[in-house]
Design a protein around this motif. Structure first.
Motif, PDB file in Angstrom:
ATOM      1  N   LEU A 105      60.031 -35.021 -41.674  1.00  0.00           N
ATOM      2  CA  LEU A 105      60.753 -34.301 -40.623  1.00  0.00           C
ATOM      3  C   LEU A 105      62.264 -34.433 -40.797  1.00  0.00           C
ATOM      4  N   ILE A 106      62.716 -35.637 -41.151  1.00  0.00           N
ATOM      5  CA  ILE A 106      64.151 -35.838 -41.398  1.00  0.00           C
ATOM      6  C   ILE A 106      64.618 -34.958 -42.550  1.00  0.00           C
ATOM      7  N   ALA A 107      63.834 -34.886 -43.627  1.00  0.00           N
ATOM      8  CA  ALA A 107      64.213 -34.082 -44.792  1.00  0.00           C
ATOM      9  C   ALA A 107      64.325 -32.608 -44.426  1.00  0.00           C
ATOM     10  N   ILE A 108      63.395 -32.121 -43.605  1.00  0.00           N
ATOM     11  CA  ILE A 108      63.459 -30.716 -43.175  1.00  0.00           C
ATOM     12  C   ILE A 108      64.733 -30.464 -42.370  1.00  0.00           C
ATOM     13  N   GLY A 109      65.074 -31.400 -41.480  1.00  0.00           N
ATOM     14  CA  GLY A 109      66.296 -31.254 -40.688  1.00  0.00           C
ATOM     15  C   GLY A 109      67.547 -31.244 -41.538  1.00  0.00           C
ATOM     16  N   ILE A 110      67.593 -32.117 -42.536  1.00  0.00           N
ATOM     17  CA  ILE A 110      68.746 -32.165 -43.439  1.00  0.00           C
ATOM     18  C   ILE A 110      68.875 -30.851 -44.202  1.00  0.00           C
ATOM     19  N   ILE A 157      54.741 -52.627 -46.937  1.00  0.00           N
ATOM     20  CA  ILE A 157      56.051 -53.120 -47.354  1.00  0.00           C
ATOM     21  C   ILE A 157      56.573 -52.291 -48.528  1.00  0.00           C
ATOM     22  N   ARG A 158      55.672 -51.824 -49.369  1.00  0.00           N
ATOM     23  CA  ARG A 158      56.094 -50.947 -50.455  1.00  0.00           C
ATOM     24  C   ARG A 158      56.735 -49.666 -49.909  1.00  0.00           C
ATOM     25  N   SER A 159      56.167 -49.151 -48.815  1.00  0.00           N
ATOM     26  CA  SER A 159      56.743 -47.974 -48.174  1.00  0.00           C
ATOM     27  C   SER A 159      58.188 -48.243 -47.757  1.00  0.00           C
ATOM     28  N   ALA A 160      58.405 -49.390 -47.111  1.00  0.00           N
ATOM     29  CA  ALA A 160      59.760 -49.745 -46.690  1.00  0.00           C
ATOM     30  C   ALA A 160      60.676 -49.964 -47.896  1.00  0.00           C
ATOM     31  N   TYR A 161      60.139 -50.574 -48.949  1.00  0.00           N
ATOM     32  CA  TYR A 161      60.922 -50.816 -50.162  1.00  0.00           C
ATOM     33  C   TYR A 161      61.372 -49.502 -50.799  1.00  0.00           C
ATOM     34  N   LEU A 162      60.450 -48.517 -50.850  1.00  0.00           N
ATOM     35  CA  LEU A 162      60.813 -47.209 -51.395  1.00  0.00           C
ATOM     36  C   LEU A 162      61.881 -46.524 -50.542  1.00  0.00           C
ATOM     37  N   HIS A 163      61.810 -46.727 -49.248  1.00  0.00           N
ATOM     38  CA  HIS A 163      62.861 -46.200 -48.377  1.00  0.00           C
ATOM     39  C   HIS A 163      64.229 -46.740 -48.802  1.00  0.00           C
ATOM     40  N   MET A 164      64.277 -48.037 -49.063  1.00  0.00           N
ATOM     41  CA  MET A 164      65.554 -48.663 -49.430  1.00  0.00           C
ATOM     42  C   MET A 164      66.079 -48.138 -50.765  1.00  0.00           C
ATOM     43  N   ALA A 198      67.546 -34.670 -49.308  1.00  0.00           N
ATOM     44  CA  ALA A 198      66.309 -34.212 -48.675  1.00  0.00           C
ATOM     45  C   ALA A 198      65.159 -34.159 -49.689  1.00  0.00           C
ATOM     46  N   ALA A 199      65.448 -33.651 -50.896  1.00  0.00           N
ATOM     47  CA  ALA A 199      64.417 -33.584 -51.932  1.00  0.00           C
ATOM     48  C   ALA A 199      63.966 -34.982 -52.345  1.00  0.00           C
ATOM     49  N   LEU A 200      64.916 -35.908 -52.428  1.00  0.00           N
ATOM     50  CA  LEU A 200      64.592 -37.282 -52.793  1.00  0.00           C
ATOM     51  C   LEU A 200      63.700 -37.937 -51.744  1.00  0.00           C
ATOM     52  N   ILE A 201      64.002 -37.660 -50.477  1.00  0.00           N
ATOM     53  CA  ILE A 201      63.176 -38.202 -49.397  1.00  0.00           C
ATOM     54  C   ILE A 201      61.728 -37.723 -49.543  1.00  0.00           C
ATOM     55  N   LEU A 202      61.555 -36.432 -49.781  1.00  0.00           N
ATOM     56  CA  LEU A 202      60.202 -35.877 -49.914  1.00  0.00           C
ATOM     57  C   LEU A 202      59.473 -36.478 -51.106  1.00  0.00           C
ATOM     58  N   TYR A 203      60.185 -36.641 -52.211  1.00  0.00           N
ATOM     59  CA  TYR A 203      59.557 -37.181 -53.419  1.00  0.00           C
ATOM     60  C   TYR A 203      59.104 -38.625 -53.202  1.00  0.00           C
ATOM     61  N   SER A 204      59.959 -39.434 -52.586  1.00  0.00           N
ATOM     62  CA  SER A 204      59.624 -40.846 -52.409  1.00  0.00           C
ATOM     63  C   SER A 204      58.508 -41.039 -51.390  1.00  0.00           C
ATOM     64  N   THR A 205      58.336 -40.056 -50.506  1.00  0.00           N
ATOM     65  CA  THR A 205      57.311 -40.161 -49.465  1.00  0.00           C
ATOM     66  C   THR A 205      55.929 -39.781 -49.968  1.00  0.00           C
ATOM     67  N   TYR A 206      55.860 -38.931 -50.972  1.00  0.00           N
ATOM     68  CA  TYR A 206      54.582 -38.360 -51.413  1.00  0.00           C
ATOM     69  C   TYR A 206      53.581 -39.432 -51.840  1.00  0.00           C
ATOM     70  N   SER A 207      54.012 -40.373 -52.676  1.00  0.00           N
ATOM     71  CA  SER A 207      53.068 -41.360 -53.213  1.00  0.00           C
ATOM     72  C   SER A 207      52.522 -42.259 -52.108  1.00  0.00           C
ATOM     73  N   VAL A 208      53.382 -42.601 -51.144  1.00  0.00           N
ATOM     74  CA  VAL A 208      52.927 -43.462 -50.049  1.00  0.00           C
ATOM     75  C   VAL A 208      51.904 -42.742 -49.187  1.00  0.00           C
ATOM     76  N   LEU A 209      52.161 -41.468 -48.870  1.00  0.00           N
ATOM     77  CA  LEU A 209      51.214 -40.702 -48.069  1.00  0.00           C
ATOM     78  C   LEU A 209      49.887 -40.507 -48.803  1.00  0.00           C
ATOM     79  N   ARG A 210      49.965 -40.270 -50.111  1.00  0.00           N
ATOM     80  CA  ARG A 210      48.738 -40.068 -50.888  1.00  0.00           C
ATOM     81  C   ARG A 210      47.886 -41.339 -50.905  1.00  0.00           C
ATOM     82  N   GLU A 211      48.524 -42.486 -51.130  1.00  0.00           N
ATOM     83  CA  GLU A 211      47.760 -43.732 -51.179  1.00  0.00           C
ATOM     84  C   GLU A 211      47.238 -44.106 -49.788  1.00  0.00           C
ATOM     85  N   SER A 212      48.025 -43.815 -48.753  1.00  0.00           N
ATOM     86  CA  SER A 212      47.559 -44.080 -47.391  1.00  0.00           C
ATOM     87  C   SER A 212      46.331 -43.236 -47.071  1.00  0.00           C
ATOM     88  N   ALA A 213      46.360 -41.976 -47.494  1.00  0.00           N
ATOM     89  CA  ALA A 213      45.206 -41.103 -47.265  1.00  0.00           C
ATOM     90  C   ALA A 213      43.978 -41.623 -47.995  1.00  0.00           C
TER      91      ALA A 213
END
Length: 320
Positions: A105-110, A157-164, A198-213
């Motif tokens: 959502l943040i990436a879309i807003g940016i 924690i990996r999710s938070a690490y990727l955020h950083m 914004a593109a970087l945010i989406l890219y870093s989020t994809y792997s976490v969402l996929r593994e969570s699913a």
């Protein structure tokens, strides 16, 4: 012996740091991130820089992400009980999903605001952009260093690490944009970097969402070689065949396995020895810490490797 059922369960051991230490690290990371968010937002407003404001929004989402992760680390350490026999390990997965959705959502807003800046460009203050972004890089790298060790084996924690890491890279982009604005008076550098963030945010989020699913759908853990697992079970002395095999992730660092092994007619003591050998080998070679094995001489056909609901006898056994 016509049929023998035996279960073997291991404690949910983890190799990562104790929960209280992880919690302290996460708490410090949340406080530091929130403080820098405020500073960066004020700097972005003062400098008329969308890139800085975007990065502040990114950092604010990360503060929320770290807060979710902080809570998840604490709640996941609660012991299991009769109402939650697997404990609270999946709280971390829900936190990771919430983190990922918030960042999308943040990436879309940016992206939306960056497109508006292309239509109506503004000259930002390059010096403020550079100074603030450099400080942001240092903060993000420091928090990333704190989280690096636990990020290897905890999805939350990996999710938070990727955020950083994503924040550090986006801050570098802001520095580059600031240099262009300062030296060339290029108004489009600011929204261009914002789109890249914004593109970087989406890219870093994809792997976490996929593994969570994968965890929520009880899929096979990423990287687990099922044919090798099957061969390992069949290779245990006394095992004739294996069927009805299932492996899934309960939560970060907790993998469960259940299977039926076919053995020759033998005593209960001998069957138990084969069972223990199977469980030990699975844990040693594949780091599966919670295994249930059924020992039998009849049941599903040996070639029905994943026989869920294919045989009425087994379906009846599993139906409450």
């Amino acid at each position: 012996m016509s049929h023998q059922h035996a279960g073997h369960q291991h404690a949910h051991g983890h190799s990562h740091a104790p929960a209280n230490l992880s919690g302290q690290i996460m708490g410090a990371a949340v406080a530091l991130t929130l403080l820098f968010c405020l500073i960066e937002a004020l700097a972005g407003w003062y400098a008329h820089s969308l890139a800085l404001l975007s990065d502040a929004g990114h950092n604010l989402a990360d503060a929320a992400a770290l807060g979710f992760s902080w809570y998840a680390v604490a709640i996941a350490s609660k012991p299991s009980h009769e109402g939650m026999t697997f404990g609270y390990h999946r709280v971390g997965i829900f936190a990771a999903v919430a983190n990922g959705v918030s960042l999308v959502l943040i990436a879309i807003g940016i992206g939306w605001e960056a497109i508006a800046r292309f239509r109506a460009p503004e000259i930002a203050n390059g010096r403020v952009m550079i100074a603030t972004a450099v400080a942001g890089m240092l903060v993000n790298l420091l928090i990333g260093a704190w989280l690096h060790k636990d990020a290897k084996h905890d999805l939350n924690i990996r999710s938070a690490y990727l955020h950083m890491l994503g924040d550090a890279l986006s801050a570098l982009g802001v520095v580059i944009a600031g240099v262009f604005v300062l030296t060339m008076r290029a108004p489009l550098a600011d929204p261009i970097v914002s789109l890249l963030i914004a593109a970087l945010i989406l890219y870093s989020t994809y792997s976490v969402l996929r593994e969570s699913a994968t965890v929520l759908l009880e899929g096979t853990p990423p990287g687990l070689d099922m044919p090798s697992l099957i061969d390992a079970i069949k290779g245990v002395d006394g095992v004739i065949d294996v069927h009805d095999l299932h492996v899934w992730m309960v939560g970060p660092g907790v993998v469960a396995c259940s299977c039926h092994i076919l053995v020759a007619e033998q005593s209960v003591r001998e069957g138990q020895q084969v069972l223990r050998a199977v469980v030990r080998d699975i844990e040693r070679r594949f780091h599966i810490t919670h295994t249930t094995v059924q020992v039998e001489v009849e049941g599903c056909e040996a070639n029905d490797m994943y026989c869920m609901g294919q045989h009425s006898h087994h379906a009846a056994v599993r139906t409450p």
